[in-house]
Design an enzyme around this catalytic site. Structure first.
Site, PDB file in Angstrom:
ATOM      1  N   GLY A  19       0.840  -1.209   0.000  1.00  0.00           N
ATOM      2  CA  GLY A  19       0.000   0.000   0.000  1.00  0.00           C
ATOM      3  C   GLY A  19       0.871   1.255   0.000  1.00  0.00           C
ATOM      4  O   GLY A  19       1.880   1.305   0.696  1.00  0.00           O
ATOM      5  N   ARG A  80       0.824  -5.078  -5.577  1.00  0.00           N
ATOM      6  CA  ARG A  80       0.936  -6.295  -4.757  1.00  0.00           C
ATOM      7  C   ARG A  80       1.024  -7.452  -5.759  1.00  0.00           C
ATOM      8  O   ARG A  80       0.021  -7.819  -6.368  1.00  0.00           O
ATOM      9  CB  ARG A  80      -0.289  -6.455  -3.854  1.00  0.00           C
ATOM     10  CG  ARG A  80      -0.532  -5.249  -2.904  1.00  0.00           C
ATOM     11  CD  ARG A  80      -1.612  -5.602  -1.880  1.00  0.00           C
ATOM     12  NE  ARG A  80      -2.203  -4.416  -1.251  1.00  0.00           N
ATOM     13  CZ  ARG A  80      -1.721  -3.834  -0.162  1.00  0.00           C
ATOM     14  NH1 ARG A  80      -0.627  -4.269   0.392  1.00  0.00           N
ATOM     15  NH2 ARG A  80      -2.346  -2.787   0.364  1.00  0.00           N
ATOM     16  N   ASP A 111       5.684  -5.216   5.786  1.00  0.00           N
ATOM     17  CA  ASP A 111       6.096  -6.592   6.101  1.00  0.00           C
ATOM     18  C   ASP A 111       6.119  -7.510   4.861  1.00  0.00           C
ATOM     19  O   ASP A 111       7.086  -8.244   4.646  1.00  0.00           O
ATOM     20  CB  ASP A 111       5.135  -7.159   7.159  1.00  0.00           C
ATOM     21  CG  ASP A 111       5.711  -8.370   7.854  1.00  0.00           C
ATOM     22  OD1 ASP A 111       6.617  -8.198   8.686  1.00  0.00           O
ATOM     23  OD2 ASP A 111       5.275  -9.491   7.539  1.00  0.00           O
ATOM     24  N   THR A 134       4.472   2.462   5.607  1.00  0.00           N
ATOM     25  CA  THR A 134       3.073   2.006   5.671  1.00  0.00           C
ATOM     26  C   THR A 134       2.328   2.883   6.666  1.00  0.00           C
ATOM     27  O   THR A 134       2.887   3.237   7.709  1.00  0.00           O
ATOM     28  CB  THR A 134       2.946   0.528   6.104  1.00  0.00           C
ATOM     29  OG1 THR A 134       1.567   0.276   6.475  1.00  0.00           O
ATOM     30  CG2 THR A 134       3.809   0.165   7.291  1.00  0.00           C
ATOM     31  N   ASP A 136       0.087   1.928   8.506  1.00  0.00           N
ATOM     32  CA  ASP A 136      -0.404   1.105   9.625  1.00  0.00           C
ATOM     33  C   ASP A 136       0.493   1.148  10.866  1.00  0.00           C
ATOM     34  O   ASP A 136       0.040   0.794  11.959  1.00  0.00           O
ATOM     35  CB  ASP A 136      -0.548  -0.364   9.192  1.00  0.00           C
ATOM     36  CG  ASP A 136      -1.520  -0.532   8.038  1.00  0.00           C
ATOM     37  OD1 ASP A 136      -2.374   0.346   7.863  1.00  0.00           O
ATOM     38  OD2 ASP A 136      -1.411  -1.535   7.314  1.00  0.00           O
ATOM     39  N   ASP A 138       2.673  -0.914  11.688  1.00  0.00           N
ATOM     40  CA  ASP A 138       2.710  -2.263  12.278  1.00  0.00           C
ATOM     41  C   ASP A 138       4.025  -2.986  11.991  1.00  0.00           C
ATOM     42  O   ASP A 138       4.037  -4.214  11.872  1.00  0.00           O
ATOM     43  CB  ASP A 138       1.514  -3.089  11.753  1.00  0.00           C
ATOM     44  CG  ASP A 138       1.514  -3.203  10.239  1.00  0.00           C
ATOM     45  OD1 ASP A 138       2.290  -2.482   9.576  1.00  0.00           O
ATOM     46  OD2 ASP A 138       0.748  -4.013   9.702  1.00  0.00           O
ATOM     47  N   ARG A 180      -5.263  -2.333   8.906  1.00  0.00           N
ATOM     48  CA  ARG A 180      -5.204  -3.788   8.667  1.00  0.00           C
ATOM     49  C   ARG A 180      -5.462  -4.546   9.970  1.00  0.00           C
ATOM     50  O   ARG A 180      -6.549  -4.413  10.527  1.00  0.00           O
ATOM     51  CB  ARG A 180      -3.857  -4.179   8.052  1.00  0.00           C
ATOM     52  CG  ARG A 180      -3.890  -5.528   7.362  1.00  0.00           C
ATOM     53  CD  ARG A 180      -2.550  -5.857   6.747  1.00  0.00           C
ATOM     54  NE  ARG A 180      -2.221  -4.976   5.627  1.00  0.00           N
ATOM     55  CZ  ARG A 180      -2.628  -5.171   4.390  1.00  0.00           C
ATOM     56  NH1 ARG A 180      -3.365  -6.211   4.085  1.00  0.00           N
ATOM     57  NH2 ARG A 180      -2.287  -4.347   3.428  1.00  0.00           N
TER      58      ARG A 180
HETATM   59  O1  F6P Z   1      -1.437  -1.487   4.626  1.00  0.00           O
HETATM   60  C1  F6P Z   1      -2.013  -0.260   4.341  1.00  0.00           C
HETATM   61  C2  F6P Z   1      -3.493  -0.401   4.139  1.00  0.00           C
HETATM   62  O2  F6P Z   1      -4.030   0.863   3.813  1.00  0.00           O
HETATM   63  C3  F6P Z   1      -4.258  -1.029   5.298  1.00  0.00           C
HETATM   64  O3  F6P Z   1      -4.522  -0.110   6.327  1.00  0.00           O
HETATM   65  C4  F6P Z   1      -5.494  -1.525   4.591  1.00  0.00           C
HETATM   66  O4  F6P Z   1      -6.089  -2.598   5.290  1.00  0.00           O
HETATM   67  C5  F6P Z   1      -4.959  -1.967   3.268  1.00  0.00           C
HETATM   68  O5  F6P Z   1      -3.748  -1.269   3.049  1.00  0.00           O
HETATM   69  C6  F6P Z   1      -5.872  -1.728   2.096  1.00  0.00           C
HETATM   70  O6  F6P Z   1      -5.259  -2.238   0.966  1.00  0.00           O
HETATM   71  P1  F6P Z   1      -5.779  -1.967  -0.504  1.00  0.00           P
HETATM   72  O7  F6P Z   1      -5.561  -0.519  -0.811  1.00  0.00           O
HETATM   73  O8  F6P Z   1      -4.960  -2.851  -1.372  1.00  0.00           O
HETATM   74  O9  F6P Z   1      -7.236  -2.287  -0.499  1.00  0.00           O
END
Ligand code: F6P
Length: 330
Positions: A19, A80, A111, A134, A136, A138, A180
């Site tokens: 992300g 991804r 991660d 990120t 998050d 995390d 997340r």
């Molecule tokens: O890891 C960053 C994040 O924004 C999380 O907070 C969220 O769950 C996820 O990515 C959403 O991913 P995507 O944009 O691929 O739907």
């Protein structure tokens, strides 16, 4: 942390993965300019592992980094790539990297991105240094990740606006934030926004506890309340929580899901400075021959942490922050 022979380090690759997070561009800028100042050539890998598999690289120079520090998202784009889970895909990526003359790389991501980078070292001895990017927060091995401060501030601005309308109508709101499987954003936003309660995966709150808290607030004369829910809270997300509160207590809660709004926009000063420090140090660490590791910020100092102490290691919200939120909401 692993070591490689950095004496032949001439061309550095840089990529963003997973992300996007505000501040990634400031990190790309720091990596590129630091490497060029040390006489290296820099190649940007388009869309992270996707670009590695397709052999999509672009030369980055000092000028291409003009006017990017303030921009959100990532100028290299991101992705991804599920295919990267296969060893044969990773072998193909390394073929493309070596054909492009790339000797080492900086990976800006989270991660999952570091897991890919770690595999490239283990299977092909391809040297990589990670930079934690990120929203998050995390990632173990660093107190804070690039993008987290901006995401918290964006969510906080939204909560302040919601509070105006909640107070005007005597309403209960549940605001859902990203994160997340972690509750870092929810906790910081909850404290800074004066929330009555937070729902986070690390410290689950029952519906009954939340209802109890709302009722006690009402007894003291509170007419409106804001609850913050992390998207990873189980069981149930904001709409499920609202439904359960309605069923159990008859309170009609309005729901606001902030979603990807939290990932966009100009990075805060804190994120730009963090990205500049961690990006520059990633290049310095590679020049010292260090790899299979990540730069991080611990107690205000920049550190280099082996991927073995980062990947898959759980970092949790400090319980005292949750207690603080609850005691101040009284
Ligand atoms: O890891 C960053 C994040 O924004 C999380 O907070 C969220 O769950 C996820 O990515 C959403 O991913 P995507 O944009 O691929 O739907």
């Amino acid at each position: 942390m692993q070591r490689f022979d950095a004496s032949k380090l001439k061309t550095l690759g840089v990529y963003t993965s997973g992300g996007d997070a505000p501040g990634m561009n400031a990190a790309i800028r720091a990596v590129t300019r630091t490497a060029i100042l040390h006489g290296m050539e820099v190649k940007g890998i388009v869309q992270g592992y996707v670009g590695m598999l397709n052999g999509e690289f672009e030369t980055l120079d000092l000028r291409s980094m003009a006017n990017v520090i303030q921009r959100g998202g990532t100028i290299l784009r991101t992705g991804r790539a599920l295919e990267f889970h296969k060893p044969e895909a990773r072998a193909k990526a390394v073929e493309h990297l070596r054909a492009a003359g790339i000797d080492a790389m900086v990976c800006i991501g989270g991660d999952g991105s570091f897991t890919g980078a770690h595999a490239l070292w283990k299977e092909h001895q391809f040297p990589i240094m990670g930079v934690p990017g990120t929203i998050d927060n995390d990632i173990a091995g660093t107190d804070v990740t690039i993008g987290f401060d901006t995401a918290v501030n964006i969510a906080l601005e939204a909560i302040d606006r919601i509070r105006d309308t909640a107070a005007s109508h005597d309403r209960l709101f549940i605001v859902e934030v990203m994160g997340r499987d972690s509750g870092f954003i929810a906790t910081d936003v909850g404290i800074a926004g004066g929330a009555e309660e937070i729902f986070i995966p690390e410290n689950p709150t029952s519906i009954d506890q939340a209802i109890d808290r709302i009722k006690r607030g009402m007894e003291r004369g509170k007419k409106s309340s804001i609850l913050v829910a992390a998207e990873g809270h189980k069981p149930g997300r904001a709409y499920d929580l609202a439904e359960a509160i309605l069923q159990k207590a008859g309170f009609d809660a309005k729901v606001c899901i902030l979603g990807h709004i939290q990932r966009g926009g100009s990075p805060t000063a804190a994120d730009r400075i963090l990205a500049s420090r961690l990006g520059a140090e990633a290049v310095e660490a590679l020049r010292r021959g260090e790899c299979d590791a990540m730069t991080g910020l611990v107690k205000g100092a920049v550190v280099v942490v082996p991927f073995d102490n980062v990947i898959g290691v759980k970092k949790s919200v400090a319980p005292e922050l949750v207690s603080l939120l609850r005691s101040l909401a009284n």
